[in-house]
Motif scaffolding. Structure first.
Motif, short mmCIF file in Angstrom:
data_model
loop_
_atom_site.label_atom_id
_atom_site.label_comp_id
_atom_site.label_asym_id
_atom_site.label_seq_id
_atom_site.Cartn_x
_atom_site.Cartn_y
_atom_site.Cartn_z
N ARG A 1 -29.19 -5.09 -44.68
CA ARG A 1 -29.83 -6.35 -44.29
C ARG A 1 -29.06 -7.01 -43.14
O ARG A 1 -29.65 -7.49 -42.19
N GLU A 2 -27.76 -6.97 -43.25
CA GLU A 2 -26.92 -7.48 -42.15
C GLU A 2 -27.23 -6.73 -40.86
O GLU A 2 -27.31 -7.32 -39.78
N GLU A 3 -27.38 -5.42 -41.01
CA GLU A 3 -27.66 -4.58 -39.85
C GLU A 3 -29.01 -4.96 -39.22
O GLU A 3 -29.13 -5.07 -38.00
N LEU A 4 -29.99 -5.19 -40.08
CA LEU A 4 -31.32 -5.59 -39.60
C LEU A 4 -31.22 -6.94 -38.86
O LEU A 4 -31.76 -7.09 -37.76
N ILE A 5 -30.52 -7.88 -39.45
CA ILE A 5 -30.39 -9.20 -38.82
C ILE A 5 -29.70 -9.07 -37.47
O ILE A 5 -30.11 -9.68 -36.49
N GLY A 6 -28.68 -8.23 -37.42
CA GLY A 6 -28.00 -7.98 -36.16
C GLY A 6 -28.95 -7.42 -35.11
O GLY A 6 -28.96 -7.87 -33.96
N ILE B 1 -40.44 -0.18 -43.17
CA ILE B 1 -40.57 0.86 -44.20
C ILE B 1 -39.36 0.82 -45.14
O ILE B 1 -39.51 0.86 -46.36
N ARG B 2 -38.18 0.69 -44.55
CA ARG B 2 -36.97 0.67 -45.38
C ARG B 2 -36.92 -0.58 -46.26
O ARG B 2 -36.51 -0.51 -47.42
N GLU B 3 -37.36 -1.69 -45.70
CA GLU B 3 -37.43 -2.94 -46.48
C GLU B 3 -38.34 -2.79 -47.68
O GLU B 3 -38.09 -3.34 -48.74
N HIS B 4 -39.44 -2.06 -47.47
CA HIS B 4 -40.42 -1.87 -48.54
C HIS B 4 -39.78 -1.14 -49.73
O HIS B 4 -40.15 -1.37 -50.88
N GLU B 5 -38.83 -0.27 -49.44
CA GLU B 5 -38.14 0.44 -50.53
C GLU B 5 -36.97 -0.37 -51.07
O GLU B 5 -36.55 -0.14 -52.19
N SER B 6 -36.46 -1.27 -50.29
CA SER B 6 -35.34 -2.19 -50.60
C SER B 6 -34.14 -1.90 -49.71
O SER B 6 -33.82 -0.75 -49.42
N LEU B 7 -33.51 -2.98 -49.29
CA LEU B 7 -32.35 -2.88 -48.41
C LEU B 7 -31.11 -3.33 -49.17
O LEU B 7 -31.16 -4.28 -49.94
N SER B 8 -30.01 -2.66 -48.90
CA SER B 8 -28.73 -3.13 -49.43
C SER B 8 -28.29 -4.32 -48.58
O SER B 8 -28.78 -4.51 -47.47
N PRO B 9 -27.33 -5.11 -49.10
CA PRO B 9 -26.85 -6.25 -48.30
C PRO B 9 -26.30 -5.81 -46.94
O PRO B 9 -26.51 -6.49 -45.93
N VAL B 10 -25.67 -4.65 -46.90
CA VAL B 10 -25.13 -4.15 -45.62
C VAL B 10 -26.26 -3.83 -44.66
O VAL B 10 -26.20 -4.16 -43.47
#
Lengths: 169, 70
Positions: B32-37, B21-30
Motif C-alpha cells: 500500500r505504501e508502494e502504491l501511494i508512492g 487487480i492487486r488491490e482486489h486480492e488485498s494489499l499488504s501495508p508495504v
C-alpha cells in the motif's frame, strides 16, 4: 418489459434490505457506512436493472452489495493512508472522488457488458472468476489449468478490451 | 518518436490496472505504501488509477454471463 424488470428487482431489493445491510455491515463494521453502501447499491442496481436482464436477482443483489462494500472499505482505508503524514494529519480528503459515489451511466454499463461478452471464453471466465467471484490468481489458475501469470495477462486483456469499448464512443 | 509518449501512457495504464487487480486480492501495508508512492510520483498516475478504478467498478455491476451449457 424493461420497466417491469426494474420494478421487480427493486422489490426484491426492498424485501431483502435488512439482510443486504447486514452483509455490508459484516464487511465494513460500521452501521453508517453499511447504510451508505446499501443506498448506493440500490441506485446502481436500479441502473443495472434497466440495462440487464438479471436471472438470479437475490444472488446478484448480494454480490453487488458485497462488491461495493469491499470497494468502499478499500477506498476508505486507502484514502486515510494516502493523506496520513500530509500537513498536520488533519487534511480531509474531500476532493477525492469516491468511485462509490460515481454515477454509472447506462450507456457505459451496456458497452462494458457487450465488451465482456465479446471476450474469448477463457479470458471471460478468468475475468469473471476474479472480478465477480473474488477468486485469487492461484485458484483461477488451478481451475483453468493455466499459469498464474497467464491468469494475470487474461485479466489485463479483459480490462483493456472494456476500456477500448468505452473509448471508441 | 510521437509513439514514445503513447507507449509511456500505455505503461502507466498497465501499472494502474495492475494495482487495481492487486488491490482486489488485498494489499499488504508495504504494498500500500508502494502504491501511494507511485500515485504521488506523477498526476498522470493518479488519473490512470482513478480511470482504472472506475472501470473496475463498472465491470463489477455486469451480471455474470450465462453458463455455456444454458
Amino acid at each position: 418489459m424493461i420497466v417491469e424488470e426494474q420494478i421487480e428487482l427493486s422489490e426484491v431489493f426492498m424485501a431483502h434490505r435488512s439482510q443486504l445491510r447486514w452483509a455490508a455491515l459484516k464487511i465494513l463494521g460500521n452501521p453508517e457506512r453499511a447504510e451508505d453502501v446499501v443506498q448506493d447499491a440500490y441506485l446502481k442496481v436500479s441502473e443495472a436493472a434497466a440495462v440487464f436482464h438479471v436471472k438470479q436477482p437475490v444472488a446478484y443483489l448480494f454480490q453487488m452489495v458485497r462488491n461495493l462494500a469491499i470497494d468502499h472499505h478499500r477506498r476508505i482505508s486507502f484514502e486515510l493512508n494516502l493523506f496520513e503524514g500530509e500537513d498536520d494529519g488533519l487534511h480531509v480528503p474531500s476532493h477525492i472522488g469516491m468511485p462509490e459515489a460515481t454515477v454509472i451511466g447506462r450507456e457505459h454499463l451496456k458497452l462494458v457488458a457487450k465488451a465482456i461478452s465479446e471476450l474469448p471464453e477463457r479470458t471471460r471466465r478468468a475475468f469473471e472468476l476474479h472480478r465477480l467471484e473474488g477468486q485469487t490468481h492461484r485458484a483461477i489458475a488451478a481451475e483453468l489449468a493455466i499459469s498464474t501469470s497467464l491468469v494475470n495477462i487474461l485479466i489485463h486483456e479483459a480490462i483493456d478490451h472494456c476500456r477500448a469499448a468505452l473509448q471508441s464512443t | 518518436m510521437a509513439n514514445s509518449e503513447d507507449q509511456d501512457s500505455e505503461q502507466v495504464w498497465h501499472t494502474a490496472v495492475e494495482w487495481v487487480i492487486r488491490e482486489h486480492e488485498s494489499l499488504s501495508p508495504v504494498e500500500r505504501e508502494e502504491l501511494i508512492g507511485w500515485l504521488n510520483t506523477n498526476p498522470a498516475h493518479r488519473k490512470a488509477y482513478d480511470d482504472a478504478s472506475r472501470l473496475w467498478l463498472i465491470t463489477g455491476l455486469v451480471p455474470p454471463s450465462e453458463p455455456a451449457d444454458d
